[in-house]
Scaffold this motif. Structure first.
Motif, mmCIF file in Angstrom:
data_model
loop_
_atom_site.group_PDB
_atom_site.id
_atom_site.type_symbol
_atom_site.label_atom_id
_atom_site.label_comp_id
_atom_site.label_asym_id
_atom_site.label_seq_id
_atom_site.Cartn_x
_atom_site.Cartn_y
_atom_site.Cartn_z
ATOM 1 N N MET A 72 59.838 -35.093 -47.188
ATOM 2 C CA MET A 72 60.217 -34.077 -48.120
ATOM 3 C C MET A 72 61.431 -34.513 -49.102
ATOM 4 O O MET A 72 62.279 -35.096 -48.526
ATOM 5 C CB MET A 72 60.448 -32.732 -47.477
ATOM 6 C CG MET A 72 60.227 -31.628 -48.503
ATOM 7 S SD MET A 72 60.401 -29.963 -47.817
ATOM 8 C CE MET A 72 58.940 -29.413 -48.243
ATOM 9 N N ASP B 183 64.651 -34.562 -51.640
ATOM 10 C CA ASP B 183 65.810 -33.594 -51.705
ATOM 11 C C ASP B 183 65.914 -32.562 -52.350
ATOM 12 O O ASP B 183 66.282 -31.498 -52.088
ATOM 13 C CB ASP B 183 67.056 -34.586 -51.908
ATOM 14 C CG ASP B 183 67.431 -35.657 -50.819
ATOM 15 O OD1 ASP B 183 67.192 -35.267 -49.889
ATOM 16 O OD2 ASP B 183 67.919 -36.791 -51.490
ATOM 17 N N THR C 170 63.662 -29.938 -50.545
ATOM 18 C CA THR C 170 64.352 -29.240 -49.517
ATOM 19 C C THR C 170 65.506 -28.302 -49.850
ATOM 20 O O THR C 170 65.609 -27.259 -49.515
ATOM 21 C CB THR C 170 65.105 -30.410 -48.770
ATOM 22 O OG1 THR C 170 64.118 -31.364 -47.997
ATOM 23 C CG2 THR C 170 65.857 -29.629 -47.331
ATOM 24 N N THR C 171 65.931 -28.622 -51.246
ATOM 25 C CA THR C 171 67.231 -27.647 -51.453
ATOM 26 C C THR C 171 66.428 -26.554 -52.141
ATOM 27 O O THR C 171 66.804 -25.410 -51.863
ATOM 28 C CB THR C 171 67.916 -28.595 -52.598
ATOM 29 O OG1 THR C 171 68.545 -29.588 -52.277
ATOM 30 C CG2 THR C 171 69.046 -27.612 -53.391
ATOM 31 N N HIS D 61 63.782 -25.168 -51.230
ATOM 32 C CA HIS D 61 63.217 -24.564 -49.908
ATOM 33 C C HIS D 61 64.364 -23.740 -49.269
ATOM 34 O O HIS D 61 64.230 -22.489 -48.860
ATOM 35 C CB HIS D 61 62.634 -25.454 -48.919
ATOM 36 C CG HIS D 61 62.336 -24.596 -47.640
ATOM 37 N ND1 HIS D 61 61.383 -24.090 -47.272
ATOM 38 C CD2 HIS D 61 63.060 -24.744 -46.362
ATOM 39 C CE1 HIS D 61 61.477 -23.338 -46.175
ATOM 40 N NE2 HIS D 61 62.569 -24.032 -45.549
ATOM 41 N N ASN D 62 65.338 -24.295 -49.170
ATOM 42 C CA ASN D 62 66.634 -23.849 -48.518
ATOM 43 C C ASN D 62 67.227 -22.607 -49.352
ATOM 44 O O ASN D 62 67.521 -21.478 -48.619
ATOM 45 C CB ASN D 62 67.834 -24.949 -48.169
ATOM 46 C CG ASN D 62 67.460 -25.570 -47.043
ATOM 47 O OD1 ASN D 62 66.332 -25.425 -46.189
ATOM 48 N ND2 ASN D 62 67.966 -26.942 -46.751
ATOM 49 N N THR E 157 65.071 -19.648 -48.852
ATOM 50 C CA THR E 157 65.070 -19.120 -47.562
ATOM 51 C C THR E 157 66.263 -18.330 -47.621
ATOM 52 O O THR E 157 66.171 -17.232 -46.929
ATOM 53 C CB THR E 157 65.284 -20.310 -46.428
ATOM 54 O OG1 THR E 157 63.833 -20.997 -46.648
ATOM 55 C CG2 THR E 157 65.308 -19.548 -45.121
ATOM 56 N N ARG F 90 65.048 -21.262 -40.635
ATOM 57 C CA ARG F 90 64.038 -22.065 -41.105
ATOM 58 C C ARG F 90 64.539 -23.139 -42.303
ATOM 59 O O ARG F 90 63.997 -23.647 -42.658
ATOM 60 C CB ARG F 90 62.905 -21.283 -41.903
ATOM 61 C CG ARG F 90 62.089 -20.468 -41.051
ATOM 62 C CD ARG F 90 61.100 -19.983 -41.977
ATOM 63 N NE ARG F 90 60.941 -18.464 -41.711
ATOM 64 C CZ ARG F 90 60.373 -17.499 -42.486
ATOM 65 N NH1 ARG F 90 60.112 -18.023 -43.651
ATOM 66 N NH2 ARG F 90 60.259 -16.317 -41.935
ATOM 67 N N LEU F 91 65.984 -23.090 -42.217
ATOM 68 C CA LEU F 91 66.522 -23.834 -43.260
ATOM 69 C C LEU F 91 66.374 -25.482 -42.672
ATOM 70 O O LEU F 91 66.404 -25.579 -41.658
ATOM 71 C CB LEU F 91 68.038 -23.840 -43.164
ATOM 72 C CG LEU F 91 68.563 -22.545 -43.967
ATOM 73 C CD1 LEU F 91 70.096 -22.268 -43.713
ATOM 74 C CD2 LEU F 91 68.364 -22.338 -45.125
ATOM 75 N N ARG F 92 65.993 -26.222 -43.804
ATOM 76 C CA ARG F 92 65.894 -27.771 -43.295
ATOM 77 C C ARG F 92 67.026 -28.550 -43.916
ATOM 78 O O ARG F 92 67.872 -28.146 -44.695
ATOM 79 C CB ARG F 92 64.535 -28.301 -44.218
ATOM 80 C CG ARG F 92 63.318 -27.468 -43.848
ATOM 81 C CD ARG F 92 62.350 -27.820 -44.687
ATOM 82 N NE ARG F 92 61.071 -27.169 -44.665
ATOM 83 C CZ ARG F 92 59.995 -27.020 -45.179
ATOM 84 N NH1 ARG F 92 60.035 -27.553 -46.536
ATOM 85 N NH2 ARG F 92 58.968 -26.143 -44.931
ATOM 86 N N SER F 93 67.266 -29.709 -43.342
ATOM 87 C CA SER F 93 68.273 -30.538 -43.412
ATOM 88 C C SER F 93 67.900 -31.844 -44.172
ATOM 89 O O SER F 93 66.720 -32.140 -44.081
ATOM 90 C CB SER F 93 69.006 -30.960 -42.390
ATOM 91 O OG SER F 93 68.092 -31.402 -41.132
#
Length: 79
Positions: free
Chosen positions: A1, A3, A6-7, A9-10, A13, A76-79
């Motif tokens: 995914m 950056d 991901t940002t 999504h975070n 969330t 559910r946060l992603r890194s």
């Protein structure tokens, strides 16, 4: 995914968790504290102590449940 994805999504969330926690706080204030303060101040017609205790306990329980749901959403946060 990527950056950016991901940002996004975070942030969504975190926004969802913040909203859930805000609802939990409002529920505690309106359903838990307000009737108790009203009862103690006797500014309006007072409900029975049993009703007051039951309502406050239920609102407190739902508030805690919503808070923990918000914490779960943050998991559910992603890194």
């Amino acid at each position: 995914m990527s950056d950016v994805a991901t940002t996004i999504h975070n942030e969504r969330t975190k926004l969802t968790a913040t909203w859930l926690n805000g609802v939990a706080i409002a529920l505690m204030a309106v359903g838990g504290f307000a009737p108790t303060i009203s009862y103690l101040a006797a500014t309006v017609s007072t409900p029975s102590p049993e009703w007051l205790t039951t309502t406050s306990a239920a609102c407190f329980g739902f508030s805690v449940a919503l808070h923990f749901m918000a914490r779960k959403v943050l998991g559910r946060l992603r890194s």
